[in-house]
Design an enzyme around this catalytic site. Structure first.
Site, PDB file in Angstrom:
ATOM      1  N   LYS A   4      44.034  41.267  44.397  1.00 43.09           N
ATOM      2  CA  LYS A   4      42.651  40.800  44.182  1.00 43.09           C
ATOM      3  C   LYS A   4      42.534  39.277  44.058  1.00 43.09           C
ATOM      4  CE  LYS A   4      40.786  44.916  41.939  1.00 43.09           C
ATOM      5  NZ  LYS A   4      40.094  45.423  40.760  1.00 43.09           N
TER       6      LYS A   4
ATOM      7  N   ASP B  20      32.570  44.318  40.903  1.00 43.05           N
ATOM      8  CA  ASP B  20      32.716  44.859  39.540  1.00 43.05           C
ATOM      9  C   ASP B  20      31.620  44.359  38.600  1.00 43.05           C
ATOM     10  OD1 ASP B  20      34.925  46.409  40.041  1.00 43.05           O
ATOM     11  OD2 ASP B  20      36.361  44.849  39.511  1.00 43.05           O
TER      12      ASP B  20
ATOM     13  N   ALA C 294      41.505  41.242  28.049  1.00 41.93           N
ATOM     14  CA  ALA C 294      41.257  39.953  28.712  1.00 41.93           C
ATOM     15  C   ALA C 294      41.980  39.898  30.055  1.00 41.93           C
ATOM     16  CB  ALA C 294      41.686  38.804  27.804  1.00 41.93           C
TER      17      ALA C 294
ATOM     18  N   GLY D 101      41.716  41.179  34.394  1.00 40.66           N
ATOM     19  CA  GLY D 101      40.770  40.960  35.491  1.00 40.66           C
ATOM     20  C   GLY D 101      39.455  41.693  35.279  1.00 40.66           C
TER      21      GLY D 101
END
Ligand code: ATR
Length: 272
Positions: free
Chosen positions: A70, A106, A131, A133
């Site tokens: 990603k 997202d 904490a 992605g």
């Protein structure tokens, strides 16, 4: 039926066997009788660059990007959406006549899933645990909608890094631990860690801080132990299915420009 005209959508990841995305999207294409086909591609780190080049070479219409690509995929794309830039991660790519544009669905997926449940975050205090992605997308979404974020993570430095980056979008404070007095201070509590994905995972925090005045949101799908704990305590408990479906629906719309058949996608996944 696959014909010479069928448009191809893919997903790049390693591993890839577990992904639910081909099921969700192929069901959506079938439902609307669209001539698209969604296929998984097992892409190893060392092959990501040529795999992205192949999107253009093979005239693939779009792809989803999943673990572990990603972030690294960004350097191979031509353009990024605002969300993808802020989050520093892309999960959806559109091939626009040879130009590759990266999106992060997202953020919108998370916000739409809250809206669907009738929850407004404006001026609410929200505790976010995690904490990574996914947490970054959640925090950015909350701040954009006027929520106040209290973030806790096992590795504090990662929470501090998110604060540093997101400060300019709204109120965010890093917590050293999850104290009991937080219970009265926050209205929404979100598990944005990966805890709950595996059966043997511990709970992300002590459920004793939860009571009926809280909304508990878990980004993990399928239903976690923590969702059960929250429901037991009278919380409104929301699982990760909504975010999963809404981020997929938004990606679907980016590729096809057609409204996604949300209910059919959800129903299919629920019965799968
Ligand atoms: P994702 O993309 O799903 O967010 P990630 O970037 O690997 O995945 O982040 C996983 C998150 O779950 C992190 O916040 C991680 O905490 P650390 O930053 O301390 O690693 C959290 N997490 C995973 N396993 C955990 C555990 N056993 N206890 C507490 N937190 C955990």
């Amino acid at each position: 039926m696959i014909t010479g005209k069928t448009k191809i959508i893919g997903i790049f990841g390693d591993p890839i066997e577990h992904t639910l995305s081909p099921l969700i999207h192929n069901e959506a294409f079938r439902c609307l009788e669209l001539d698209y086909c969604y296929v998984p591609f097992h892409v190893k780190r060392e092959n990501l660059k040529i795999a992205v080049e192949a999107i253009k070479a093979l005239n693939i219409k779009g792809v989803n990007i999943t673990v572990p690509h990603k972030e690294t995929v960004i350097s191979y794309l031509d353009e990024l959406s605002e969300e993808a830039k802020v989050i520093g991660a892309v999960n959806t790519v559109l091939n626009e006549e040879g130009k590759l544009k990266g999106f992060n669905t997202d953020v919108k997926g998370f916000l739409l899933s809250l809206k669907e449940e009738g929850i407004s975050v404006r001026n609410k205090n929200v505790l976010v645990i995690g904490a990574g992605g996914a947490s970054k997308a959640v925090v950015y979404g909350l701040l954009k909608e006027g929520g106040k974020v209290y973030i806790y993570n096992r590795t504090k430095s990662k929470a501090l890094a998110i604060k540093e980056q997101m400060n300019k979008y709204g109120f965010i404070e890093v917590l050293n631990k999850i104290e009991e007095n937080l219970s009265d201070k926050v209205q929404i509590i979100i598990n944005a860690t990966s805890l709950g994905l595996k059966k043997e995972d511990p709970l992300p925090f002590d459920p004793e801080i939860l009571d009926s005045k809280h909304v508990y949101y878990d980004i993990v799908y399928p239903e976690t132990k923590m969702i059960k704990e929250a429901s037991k305590r009278g919380c409104k408990a929301i699982g990760g299915l909504g975010m999963l479906i809404w981020q997929a629906a938004y990606a679907f719309e980016i590729w096809t420009q057609i409204k996604a058949p949300l209910e059919a996608m959800k129903k299919f996944l629920n019965t799968y």
